[in-house]
Design a protein around this motif. Structure first.
Motif, short mmCIF file in Angstrom:
data_model
loop_
_atom_site.label_atom_id
_atom_site.label_comp_id
_atom_site.label_asym_id
_atom_site.label_seq_id
_atom_site.Cartn_x
_atom_site.Cartn_y
_atom_site.Cartn_z
N GLN A 80 -7.14 -3.73 0.10
CA GLN A 80 -7.83 -3.58 0.30
C GLN A 80 -6.55 -3.38 -1.77
O GLN A 80 -6.74 -3.84 -2.16
CB GLN A 80 -9.41 -2.21 -0.30
N ALA A 81 -5.94 -2.47 -1.44
CA ALA A 81 -5.09 -2.19 -2.64
C ALA A 81 -4.65 -3.47 -2.01
O ALA A 81 -4.10 -3.88 -3.99
CB ALA A 81 -3.91 -1.13 -2.49
N PHE A 82 -3.68 -4.27 -1.65
CA PHE A 82 -2.34 -5.62 -2.02
C PHE A 82 -4.06 -6.52 -2.18
O PHE A 82 -3.46 -7.74 -3.32
CB PHE A 82 -2.39 -5.95 -0.35
N LEU A 83 -5.18 -6.16 -1.99
CA LEU A 83 -5.80 -7.71 -2.40
C LEU A 83 -6.31 -7.23 -4.16
O LEU A 83 -6.01 -8.81 -5.06
CB LEU A 83 -7.59 -7.83 -1.57
N ASP A 84 -6.45 -6.26 -4.48
CA ASP A 84 -7.26 -6.02 -5.65
C ASP A 84 -5.00 -6.40 -6.34
O ASP A 84 -5.30 -6.82 -7.47
CB ASP A 84 -6.97 -4.65 -5.84
N ARG A 85 -4.27 -5.77 -6.21
CA ARG A 85 -2.50 -6.57 -7.04
C ARG A 85 -3.36 -7.96 -6.28
O ARG A 85 -2.52 -8.31 -7.66
CB ARG A 85 -1.91 -6.16 -5.48
N TYR A 105 1.32 -7.22 -1.61
CA TYR A 105 1.55 -7.11 -0.70
C TYR A 105 3.76 -7.62 -1.28
O TYR A 105 4.47 -6.26 -1.83
CB TYR A 105 1.81 -6.72 1.16
N ALA A 106 3.96 -8.32 -1.86
CA ALA A 106 5.35 -9.21 -1.86
C ALA A 106 5.26 -8.23 -3.59
O ALA A 106 6.25 -8.36 -3.92
CB ALA A 106 5.03 -10.73 -2.12
N ALA A 107 4.46 -8.78 -4.06
CA ALA A 107 4.94 -8.42 -5.39
C ALA A 107 4.54 -6.76 -5.98
O ALA A 107 5.57 -6.58 -6.35
CB ALA A 107 3.21 -8.45 -6.33
N LYS A 108 3.86 -6.05 -4.99
CA LYS A 108 4.36 -4.29 -4.73
C LYS A 108 5.64 -4.02 -5.05
O LYS A 108 6.64 -3.36 -4.92
CB LYS A 108 3.43 -3.79 -4.36
N MET A 109 5.97 -4.66 -3.35
CA MET A 109 7.47 -4.44 -2.79
C MET A 109 8.52 -5.08 -3.51
O MET A 109 9.42 -4.58 -4.07
CB MET A 109 8.19 -6.30 -1.41
N GLU A 114 10.96 -2.34 -2.89
CA GLU A 114 11.22 -1.67 -1.58
C GLU A 114 10.00 -1.89 -0.82
O GLU A 114 8.99 -2.39 -1.85
CB GLU A 114 11.63 -0.05 -1.17
N ILE A 115 9.73 -1.89 0.87
CA ILE A 115 8.62 -1.49 1.16
C ILE A 115 7.83 -1.12 1.45
O ILE A 115 8.12 0.13 0.95
CB ILE A 115 9.01 -1.86 2.93
N PRO A 116 6.86 -1.17 0.42
CA PRO A 116 5.72 -0.03 0.07
C PRO A 116 5.36 1.14 1.14
O PRO A 116 5.16 0.64 2.25
CB PRO A 116 4.30 -0.85 0.09
N SER A 117 5.06 2.01 0.04
CA SER A 117 4.91 3.25 1.58
C SER A 117 3.36 3.45 2.48
O SER A 117 3.47 3.43 3.69
CB SER A 117 5.31 4.45 0.78
#
Lengths: 447, 390
Positions: A80-85, A105-109, A114-117
């Protein structure tokens, strides 16, 4: 543990050999992260139906499949957090759930460096290549192109022709299509050599191509055994184990050995007349990807005697054919993928059915697997998995008196699947299946 | 004024309002009319066989009812609408259809069309995803197969000269469309965005030679008339998925802007690329239709086989032509729009937005469901956007 829980656990008789096979798949994620940390080049790849996988593996490039990782995130409740992002980044919310998960995921990374925790199973390491596939859906091309916002990896697209059913049978069409794929794959090899600074190991490619053909052959044969009554293997085991064929990220020889064990167990069940569901009342087709976050629905349906004996075409192995006379591994690879894509077309044309993949196989399987009904799970964010299901529902009923129910959901977005409503619809479908079974008998059909 | 006497912009409007009007007359005269879907069926081939091509479009005013029985609601509403019209008999005058692998739903809907509408002639033109050399050769091979099926259907053999003639006449049409669009470089523009939609839809509903005559009339009329569009503070470009109905553009133009340029497939995208003259006309045709048509359904890379991605360079290779339009047509704002569930445009939106922002060009994204009712809430957003441009 209460009696009720014990009962639910036993509703589907899972294959014992499924567990080590699945464990090997799960280890694959961790191996990918470790390999990349150790400096091994990694590609993010669309599922490409064995067209590019053997080439990447022969070049010793680690493969990560973001589609598969989308399912992992959904199963871990982390999507869900990645979808929201992704939504916040401005991508439309109706896009593929796996793509939105990956984009978020890629935006967060990129933001973290680094890889999101919170990423489950070690996350997806930063790629040196994004590999698109021309197969089936637009997302397979557009999604990775869109990742240019967050990643500086180059993007390559492997082509896959999509002839119409009738057109595919015109003289020369098959040969031209395979030749086109071969040319493109050779270009891909040249590109990879330039990208990695390594040379292709053609002997290794030859061996891997053969391994993948062997895996598909045994996986196909294994699923063919599900035609018997009672069906020895439930769709749950299919979904759990398909990855080793569809996402050949680990050691193919190990996967082949594990599939062989599974084949042996299924064969034993056939010989012993052991079904995956104790009292097989309804033999069912499952259409499209399951609701990964609500798989327990299969247990509840199994308690009602529903045994899912066959599922979506896109995740099945190609119909076996003789590859022994094709000495060039690239041509063998292209031929297998084309065989997967068009393997049902000739039969479809005989039946005057013009959607030779996706829809037609259901029509054939309803007869050959002697199915009573179908549960179709259209995926709101996946047009490709959805657009043929009403057609299939219509054809199954009109041709074979096999009714189907539609329970909308999604592969990632938890909010889109209504568990209770699906169970209510299931009760209605049972009445329809009982009725149409009588009609089939009146029509003189064999099941 | 009778229907027969209408000319120029009024004639275009008349055809827009009753698309099948001329096609049915032609049919009554014994000419074959063939429906085609999207931009990739090669019209020159149909014309060379003396078949009138007729583009399959939807109808925003017609509620989708019959298509629900064959296509789910979560797919492109434009495709569903077009298919719905087919099921309702609005395309019964076709002698056949040519479909293509435009996008995923375009492909699947083509097969579904074949099943439920069972046309006398049907051909599915597979269209590669890339523009690599091998893809161009593959597409040329597809065109050769397409010709074979038409030869079988019509009982005629295609001559290279006829095909070359068809290429010439279509290139003339493309030049005339370019000339028409050039009229909107002036301020005020000489043709409204609403009229452009009517003209483009009309062109897609009549034979190419008649279309060329119509365009000449329209261009002359637009230059001479005194009641054309008024000068307004905002000169907009509209980008995105198919617009085959005037409602969206009318709404934008009703709030104080002129739509002076577009990048959509019932607009400049369909007409601006021309066919290069080649010894074998199929070479030029394959190149034009596969490589030159700038629909996001096709994969382009900034540089073939690039080993490092430069985001802005990538965007420039995909959207640079939009920047050129903006400069040439003196555009001061861009409306990015798409029908809901259009994946190929949906994935592009943040990228083209980044590109326009990088070039300091105000832009807004709006999404609609291909119904007039859905446009009302968008009016406020467009108004706010115009205020933002200042």
């Amino acid at each position: 543990m209460s009696d009720e829980k014990k009962k639910k656990k036993k509703a589907i008789n899972r294959l014992k050999t499924m567990y080590p096979l699945r464990a090997n798949i799960d280890k694959g994620y961790e191996r990918s992260v470790e390999a990349t940390k150790a400096g091994k080049p990694t590609a993010w790849s669309m599922v490409n139906w064995w067209e590019a996988d053997p080439i990447l593996k022969a070049m010793d490039i680690e493969i990560v499949y973001p589609e598969n990782y989308g399912a992992v995130c959904a199963a871990f409740g982390k999507a869900q957090a990645f979808l929201d992002r992704s939504d916040a980044e401005g991508f439309p919310t109706h896009m593929c759930g796996y793509a939105r998960n990956c984009i978020g995921y890629a935006a967060k990374m990129k933001e973290l460096g680094e890889i999101p925790s919170e990423a489950p199973m070690g996350g997806m390491p930063k790629p040196m290549l994004l590999l698109c596939s021309g197969a089936l859906c637009d997302a397979r091309i557009k999604w990775f192109q869109a990742l240019g916002r967050y990643l500086d990896a180059p993007v390559w697209t492997v082509e896959m022709p999509h002839p119409g059913v009738e057109e595919s049978q015109m003289p020369g069409v098959r040969e031209k299509a395979i030749d086109f794929m071969v040319k493109e794959l050779r270009e891909f090899v040249v590109f990879l050599e330039r990208l990695t600074g390594r040379k292709m190991d053609w002997n290794k490619l030859d061996e891997i191509a053969n391994d993948l053909i062997a895996i598909n052959k045994i996986w196909y044969d294994l699923n063919e055994m599900r035609k018997v009554r009672p069906c020895p293997m439930h769709s749950r085991d299919f979904w759990t184990c398909m990855n080793a064929s569809l996402f050949p990220a680990g050691d193919p020889k190990e996967a082949l050995r594990l599939y062989q064990d599974m084949y042996d167990e299924v064969k034993q069940r056939v010989d012993d007349k052991i079904g995956a569901v104790a009292n097989e009342k309804y033999r069912m087709i499952f259409g499209e990807l399951p609701p990964w976050h609500a798989l327990k629905i299969f247990d509840e349906l199994a308690e009602r005697g529903w045994n899912f004996v066959i599922e979506s075409w896109a995740y099945q192995a190609p119909k076996p054919m003789d590859y022994s006379k094709i000495s060039d591994p690239i041509e063998r690879i292209a031929t297998q993928t084309y065989q997967w894509l068009t393997g049902y077309f000739e039969d479809a044309l005989k039946e005057k059915e013009y959607m030779g993949y996706f829809a037609y196989p259901y029509i054939e399987w309803a007869r050959t697997f002697q199915c009573d009904g179908a549960l179709f799970h259209p995926l709101i964010t996946c047009r490709t998995a959805t657009n043929h299901l009403i057609l299939a529902q219509d054809r199954l009923l009109s041709k074979w008196n096999v009714p189907a129910m539609i329970a909308e959901g999604d592969i990632v977005d938890l909010n889109l699947f209504d568990y209770a409503d699906t169970m209510r619809k299931a009760e209605v479908l049972e009445e329809m299946m009982d009725h149409h079974k009588k009609v089939r008998q009146e029509r003189g059909l064999e099941w | 004024m009778t229907a027969e006497e209408k000319k120029g912009i009024a004639r275009a409007k008349e055809i827009y309002q009753d698309r099948a009007l001329r096609a049915k007359e032609l049919k009554a005269e014994g000419k074959q009319v063939m429906g085609y879907f999207c931009l990739y069926p090669v019209l020159e081939v149909l014309t060379a066989f003396d078949i009138a091509p007729f583009r399959i479009l939807g109808d925003m005013k017609e509620p989708i009812t019959k298509a629900d029985a064959c296509l789910p609601t979560v797919v492109c509403p434009f495709v569903r609408s077009a298919f719905d019209l087919g099921l309702k008999g609005r395309y019964d005058f076709f002698d056949g259809v040519v479909m293509c692998h435009s996008c995923d739903i375009g492909e699947k809907a083509s097969h579904i069309w074949r099943i439920y509408l069972d046309p006398s002639y049907y051909h599915f033109l597979d269209t590669p995803h890339t523009v690599h050399k091998a893809a161009q050769e593959q597409f040329k091979g597809q065109l050769e197969d397409f010709i074979k099926t038409l030869e079988s259907f019509t009982g005629k053999e295609l001559s290279t000269d006829k095909l070359k003639e068809a290429v010439e006449i279509y290139n003339r049409q493309r030049a005339l469309v370019r000339e028409l669009y050039d009229l909107n470089k002036s301020d005020p523009p000489l043709v409204s965005g609403t009229e452009i939609i009517e003209i483009m839809v009309a062109l897609m509903s009549i034979p190419v030679d008649e279309g060329n005559d119509l365009l000449k009339q329209v261009i002359t009329e637009a230059k001479e008339r005194s009641d054309g569009p008024q000068k307004k503070p905002y000169r907009l470009l509209v980008w995105g998925s198919v617009i085959d109905n005037t409602a969206l553009i009318e709404m934008i133009e009703s709030v104080g802007a002129n739509v002076v340029m577009d990048d959509t497939c019932v607009g400049s995208r369909a007409y601006f690329p021309v066919v290069e003259t080649t010894d074998d006309p199929l070479d030029g045709l394959a190149y034009r239709y596969l490589v030159e048509l700038k629909c996001p359904r096709t994969f382009w890379e900034a540089e073939y086989g690039e080993t490092k991605k430069d985001y802005i360079k990538d965007l420039d290779s995909r959207f640079g032509y939009v920047k050129d339009y903006i400069k040439e047509w003196d555009v001061n704002g861009v409306i990015l729009q798409s029908v809901r569930y259009c994946d190929i445009h949906g994935y592009e939106v943040p990228g083209i937005g980044d590109y326009l922002n990088h070039n300091s060009l105000p832009n807004i994204y709006i999404e609609h469901d291909y119904s007039e009712g859905a446009l009302a809430p968008l009016r406020t957003r467009v108004q706010a956007f115009l205020e933002l441009i200042g």
